[in-house]
Design a protein around this motif. Structure first.
Motif, short mmCIF file in Angstrom:
data_model
loop_
_atom_site.label_atom_id
_atom_site.label_comp_id
_atom_site.label_asym_id
_atom_site.label_seq_id
_atom_site.Cartn_x
_atom_site.Cartn_y
_atom_site.Cartn_z
N GLY A 42 -5.66 25.33 -36.01
CA GLY A 42 -7.34 24.84 -36.87
C GLY A 42 -8.72 25.12 -36.34
O GLY A 42 -8.49 26.10 -35.24
N SER A 43 -9.52 25.22 -37.33
CA SER A 43 -11.24 25.19 -36.75
C SER A 43 -11.87 24.03 -37.40
O SER A 43 -11.31 23.58 -38.09
CB SER A 43 -11.25 26.67 -37.11
N TYR A 44 -12.90 24.57 -36.36
CA TYR A 44 -14.23 23.62 -37.59
C TYR A 44 -15.52 24.34 -36.43
O TYR A 44 -15.51 25.25 -36.24
CB TYR A 44 -13.69 21.87 -36.71
N SER A 45 -16.31 24.24 -38.06
CA SER A 45 -17.51 24.79 -37.61
C SER A 45 -19.12 23.36 -38.21
O SER A 45 -18.53 22.70 -38.72
CB SER A 45 -17.55 26.07 -38.81
N TYR A 46 -20.32 23.71 -37.26
CA TYR A 46 -21.20 22.86 -37.79
C TYR A 46 -22.17 23.81 -37.07
O TYR A 46 -22.04 25.31 -35.87
CB TYR A 46 -21.13 21.98 -36.16
N PRO A 47 -23.28 23.09 -37.50
CA PRO A 47 -24.70 24.25 -37.46
C PRO A 47 -25.16 23.44 -36.04
O PRO A 47 -25.46 22.49 -36.11
CB PRO A 47 -25.52 23.15 -38.55
N GLY A 48 -25.32 24.77 -35.46
CA GLY A 48 -26.24 24.33 -34.18
C GLY A 48 -27.77 24.01 -33.73
O GLY A 48 -28.15 23.84 -35.21
N GLU A 49 -28.32 23.62 -32.94
CA GLU A 49 -29.93 23.19 -33.01
C GLU A 49 -30.26 24.72 -33.15
O GLU A 49 -31.83 23.84 -33.97
CB GLU A 49 -30.14 22.56 -31.54
N ASP A 50 -30.08 25.56 -33.34
CA ASP A 50 -30.88 27.01 -34.24
C ASP A 50 -30.52 27.23 -35.10
O ASP A 50 -31.57 28.29 -35.64
CB ASP A 50 -30.22 27.95 -33.27
N GLY A 51 -29.65 26.54 -36.18
CA GLY A 51 -29.38 26.60 -37.85
C GLY A 51 -27.88 27.36 -37.59
O GLY A 51 -27.59 27.76 -39.04
N LYS A 52 -27.94 28.33 -36.86
CA LYS A 52 -26.54 28.88 -36.79
C LYS A 52 -25.44 28.46 -36.31
O LYS A 52 -25.39 27.15 -35.68
CB LYS A 52 -26.66 30.23 -35.66
N PRO A 53 -24.14 28.30 -36.98
CA PRO A 53 -23.40 28.16 -36.98
C PRO A 53 -22.65 28.40 -36.07
O PRO A 53 -22.18 28.69 -35.26
CB PRO A 53 -22.02 28.50 -38.91
N VAL A 54 -21.71 27.26 -35.47
CA VAL A 54 -21.38 26.91 -34.19
C VAL A 54 -19.65 27.02 -34.54
O VAL A 54 -19.30 26.34 -35.36
CB VAL A 54 -21.08 25.76 -32.97
N SER A 55 -19.04 27.65 -34.29
CA SER A 55 -17.61 27.83 -35.20
C SER A 55 -16.41 27.94 -33.67
O SER A 55 -16.50 28.40 -32.91
CB SER A 55 -17.40 29.09 -35.08
N ILE A 56 -15.27 26.77 -33.28
CA ILE A 56 -14.26 26.88 -32.66
C ILE A 56 -13.01 26.98 -33.56
O ILE A 56 -12.22 26.69 -34.67
CB ILE A 56 -14.40 25.71 -32.01
N THR A 57 -12.40 27.36 -33.33
CA THR A 57 -10.53 28.31 -33.27
C THR A 57 -9.41 27.29 -32.44
O THR A 57 -9.77 27.47 -31.26
CB THR A 57 -10.51 29.50 -33.70
N TYR A 58 -8.91 26.89 -32.35
CA TYR A 58 -7.70 26.55 -31.59
C TYR A 58 -6.27 26.31 -32.02
O TYR A 58 -6.24 25.86 -33.29
CB TYR A 58 -8.38 24.13 -31.23
N PHE A 59 -5.57 25.49 -31.19
CA PHE A 59 -3.74 26.26 -31.83
C PHE A 59 -3.28 24.85 -30.78
O PHE A 59 -4.43 25.09 -28.53
CB PHE A 59 -3.53 27.16 -31.73
N ALA A 60 -2.40 24.01 -30.49
CA ALA A 60 -1.47 23.23 -29.99
C ALA A 60 -0.60 22.91 -29.63
O ALA A 60 0.46 23.32 -31.41
CB ALA A 60 -2.28 21.94 -29.71
N ASP A 61 0.52 23.65 -28.66
CA ASP A 61 1.38 23.52 -28.78
C ASP A 61 2.24 23.22 -27.60
O ASP A 61 1.61 22.41 -26.92
CB ASP A 61 2.20 24.79 -29.08
N GLU A 62 3.52 23.45 -27.41
CA GLU A 62 4.19 23.05 -26.18
C GLU A 62 3.47 23.10 -24.92
O GLU A 62 3.80 22.59 -23.62
CB GLU A 62 5.94 22.77 -26.30
N THR A 63 2.43 24.60 -24.98
CA THR A 63 2.21 24.77 -24.10
C THR A 63 1.15 23.67 -23.89
O THR A 63 0.00 24.40 -22.20
CB THR A 63 1.84 26.53 -23.91
#
Length: 108
Positions: free
Chosen positions: A72-93
């Motif tokens: 998945g991923s999520y993003s939100y507006p940072g304090e400077d107005g620019k988007p902050v984006s994170i991608t992630y995965f979770a599995d047996e590791t």
């Protein structure tokens, strides 16, 4: 003691209550075997999407069992107005996230 308790209640009652962020879009679908997709977006630009797929993995004793692999991923507006984006995965590791806002380990 009673006066202190009343003062504490007055302070708590006077604290501002934050309204929840209005959600403008939300989707969720789940299959009988356990796979799913999920997403939402808020009025202020917070966006999240995720999907999970069932996969067979081996445990510590090499016995097969089902795990849900999540991406998945999520993003939100940072304090400077620019988007902050994170991608992630979770599995047996474990859980693994990437994004410019996540500190990188120092290289030696």
């Amino acid at each position: 003691m009673f006066i202190v308790a009343l003062a504490l209640v007055a302070v708590v009652a006077a604290a501002p209550v934050e309204e929840p962020e209005p959600i403008v879009r939300s989707d969720f679908e789940q299959s009988p075997e356990g796979s799913y997709t999920y997403s939402f977006e808020t009025q202020k630009g917070i966006v999240r999407q995720e999907e999970g797929q069932v996969k067979e993995a081996l445990d510590e004793e090499n016995k097969p069992h089902n795990v849900v692999v999540v991406r998945g991923s999520y993003s939100y507006p940072g304090e400077d107005g620019k988007p902050v984006s994170i991608t992630y995965f979770a599995d047996e590791t474990g859980f693994h996230a990437e994004g410019d806002s996540i500190p990188k380990p120092a290289r030696r």
